[in-house]
Enzyme design. Sequence first.
Site, PDB file in Angstrom:
ATOM      1  N   SER A  75       0.831  -1.217   0.000  1.00  0.00           N
ATOM      2  CA  SER A  75       0.000   0.000   0.000  1.00  0.00           C
ATOM      3  C   SER A  75       0.857   1.255   0.000  1.00  0.00           C
ATOM      4  O   SER A  75       0.334   2.357  -0.075  1.00  0.00           O
ATOM      5  CB  SER A  75      -0.924   0.003   1.212  1.00  0.00           C
ATOM      6  OG  SER A  75      -0.194  -0.157   2.390  1.00  0.00           O
TER       7      SER A  75
ATOM      8  N   HIS B 250      -2.810  -2.561  -5.964  1.00  0.00           N
ATOM      9  CA  HIS B 250      -3.141  -2.185  -4.590  1.00  0.00           C
ATOM     10  C   HIS B 250      -4.640  -2.302  -4.385  1.00  0.00           C
ATOM     11  O   HIS B 250      -5.405  -1.469  -4.864  1.00  0.00           O
ATOM     12  CB  HIS B 250      -2.660  -0.756  -4.307  1.00  0.00           C
ATOM     13  CG  HIS B 250      -2.982  -0.301  -2.916  1.00  0.00           C
ATOM     14  ND1 HIS B 250      -3.316   1.003  -2.615  1.00  0.00           N
ATOM     15  CD2 HIS B 250      -3.058  -0.984  -1.740  1.00  0.00           C
ATOM     16  CE1 HIS B 250      -3.564   1.093  -1.310  1.00  0.00           C
ATOM     17  NE2 HIS B 250      -3.409  -0.107  -0.774  1.00  0.00           N
TER      18      HIS B 250
ATOM     19  N   GLU C 159      -5.841   0.292  -7.270  1.00  0.00           N
ATOM     20  CA  GLU C 159      -4.794   1.187  -7.790  1.00  0.00           C
ATOM     21  C   GLU C 159      -3.801   0.315  -8.548  1.00  0.00           C
ATOM     22  O   GLU C 159      -3.207  -0.612  -7.979  1.00  0.00           O
ATOM     23  CB  GLU C 159      -4.096   1.931  -6.638  1.00  0.00           C
ATOM     24  CG  GLU C 159      -4.904   3.081  -6.078  1.00  0.00           C
ATOM     25  CD  GLU C 159      -4.174   3.822  -4.962  1.00  0.00           C
ATOM     26  OE1 GLU C 159      -3.473   3.174  -4.177  1.00  0.00           O
ATOM     27  OE2 GLU C 159      -4.308   5.062  -4.866  1.00  0.00           O
TER      28      GLU C 159
ATOM     29  N   ASN D 172      -3.747   6.787  -0.374  1.00  0.00           N
ATOM     30  CA  ASN D 172      -3.154   6.838   0.966  1.00  0.00           C
ATOM     31  C   ASN D 172      -2.285   8.072   1.158  1.00  0.00           C
ATOM     32  O   ASN D 172      -2.185   8.605   2.260  1.00  0.00           O
ATOM     33  CB  ASN D 172      -2.358   5.568   1.246  1.00  0.00           C
ATOM     34  CG  ASN D 172      -3.276   4.399   1.592  1.00  0.00           C
ATOM     35  OD1 ASN D 172      -4.467   4.615   1.852  1.00  0.00           O
ATOM     36  ND2 ASN D 172      -2.749   3.200   1.570  1.00  0.00           N
TER      37      ASN D 172
END
Length: 697
Positions: free
Chosen positions: A405, A426, A438, A476
């Site tokens: 991540s 991801h 992702e 993130n």
Amino acid sequence: MSDAIRYELLGDIAVLAAANPPVNALGQAVRQGLVDGIERAEKDGAKAVLIYGEGATYFAGADIKEFGKPPLAPWLPDVCTRIEASPLIVVSALHGTALGGGLEVALGSHYRIAVPKARVGLPEVLIGVMPGAGGTQRLPRLIGVEKSIEVITSGRQIGAKEALDLGILDRIEDGAPREIGLAYARELIDAGAPRRAVSDMPAPAPVDFDALYRDVLKAGRGQLSPAVAVRGIQAACELPFAEGMKRERELFMELMATDQRQGLIHAFFGERAVGKLPELEGVAPREVHHVGVIGGGTMGAGIATAALLAGLNVTMLEMTDDAAQAAKGRIAGNLQGALKRGKISEDRFTHLTEVALRTDTNYLSLADADLVIEAVFEDMEVKKQVFGKLDAVCKPGAVLATNTSYLDVNVIAQATSRPGDVIGLHFFSPAHVMKLLEVVVADATAPDVVATGFALGKRLGKISVRAGVCDGFIGNRILAVYRTAADHMILDGATPFQIDDALEEFGFAMGPYAVGDLAGLDIGWAVRKRRRAEGLDPRARDAGFADRLCEGGNFGQKTGKGFYIYEKGSRARVPNPDVMQHIEAERAAKGITPRTFTKDEIVRRYMAAMVNEAAKVVGEGIARRPLDVDMVLLFGYGFPRYHGGPLKWADMQGLPGLLDDIRAYAKEDAFFWQPAPLLETLVTDNRTFDDLNKESA
Ligand code: T1G
């Protein structure tokens, strides 16, 4: 006659066939063709008219691409009323998805027949409007108020059998829509069947619409369209039909003018555009039939579940037999959910768990895998070892994917002799539920490997977004910044509970601190510890109150206590009084005199931080377009869909005002509030994020 509607006269039956691919949207030419066709059928002395769609579907609705532009005559409600007013028997034969204005045309017909796989619905509320061509006036007359409220405020699609049982359809027949439609029209003529206008049916009995409006608005967390649609149905009960149609039109136009309609339409087209990468034009993805998953924890088991449900064979690799069995148990548990919801049969469940899924502890079991996804512990050394082994055992051409991540995919790729085959995929937990994927493209990743990532995402039913390599990729990375902005507001005087309330009023299902409790506060704690170990910039304001919570073993829902206290077995949350003690102690230690924050300021700061970092992510090329960031926040972070995403929201707020906010905040903390260069450029050039989306379409 426009060629969007083809006219034929077959004896005493006139046929109007829609030919406006891909979904027979009711654009101006189609609407004009319907009106001209009805008039021609009447002049030709036909006894009946059949309306159906060529290609994939009956009309799938008004042409959304016309939204926001000056409406062009004939307007759809008038077309439906003209069809209904014909003295001929008008039959609609449905297949595919008869949605929105499409179903409204069918409701303006006198009889409705469908093929068994046809689906119908009034999904207008999902794109920020409401049925605007008689749907709120005719459907309640046909199926009653209660059922109409559920159908219209949910916007859901309804299968043919349910539509027949509800009374929306008169008949279901196997066959081509043209054939079953012609046969039905013939039968009706021969039987001397009367024309039946739904608008002639009695107005249904009213319910307590004020209470219903309030309940629907609350359930929609501030989304207007379902609640306003209730007022349309109310008009059907309280006004003569013609007046009701006028009222429906007024309400429809009110919704058409809202930001929420712009946001939802942006989301509709964005989720389709985000997976179309010009650089992949003509690039064929590699074949994937057998997927290897390494690591059978929550994430790995979720990925394996998603792959199995998509019809792929899966080898789950774990360190020991016990761990492999535990992983199989998690996967079976996930699939039980699909079984309970009727998504899969018992036989399918058995096939998936006993045949399609294999577990193993030996890397050689991955030798013929077409693609391997590792979901092991988030540690670079561990990942490099895993990829070294994959490089040794996997066949040439196998795609080697990491689910990391935030770790650097370039470094992972360099641990192999085939960096071109390495990519980041991801997933978001739970991986078999969350739609966002992702696709992290490293420097050496080959184009056909990128194409394979997107093809896998599509097959798994994901919304895939291309991301470049940086700490946290797109989602993130932005999350870390707006969460920090929230932490700073707490140091300065706000409480976690106020912030959660303010963001939930803005439309989030859960505020950031409630989300932290749900996901587990230990995750954020690990990230903060990692970043401190890597060395924080001395200018960065570092909040420690959440660490104090974690040091006491309070990780949120999983330990029963975090920012909130959770009674056993209940998700109801009560503010944890210990939290304010930690916060007040930290403010005192930092010499901060707390001040009050209004809900509006909380939202403005939180969103300014999100927009500013998103603008950096686009400006650095980590995300291809602003809409890519919007789709990440919508599908991975619970951003309220009716705002369209943070950058669509920013455009509608006005970029100059947002930049002024950021510059004002920078006076208190120049390090955290450094304006994004892209944002400054757009404001200088008087452009918007949407302009960038259009330029890179
Ligand atoms: N208008 C314009 N374009 C549309 C469209 C529409 N209604 N529906 C789909 N498209 C485009 C879509 O952008 C894509 O384009 C292509 O068609 C294939 O779509 C007065 C005002 C019908 C179930 O909300 O739910 O009627 O990317 O990839 O997966 O009351 O499209 O190829 O360039 O989604 O097979 C109400 C919206 C409108 C239906 C097909 N109707 N569409 O799904 O294909 S408002 C809707 C869908 C209304 C009246 C009001 C789905 C689908 P491109 P796709 P699909």
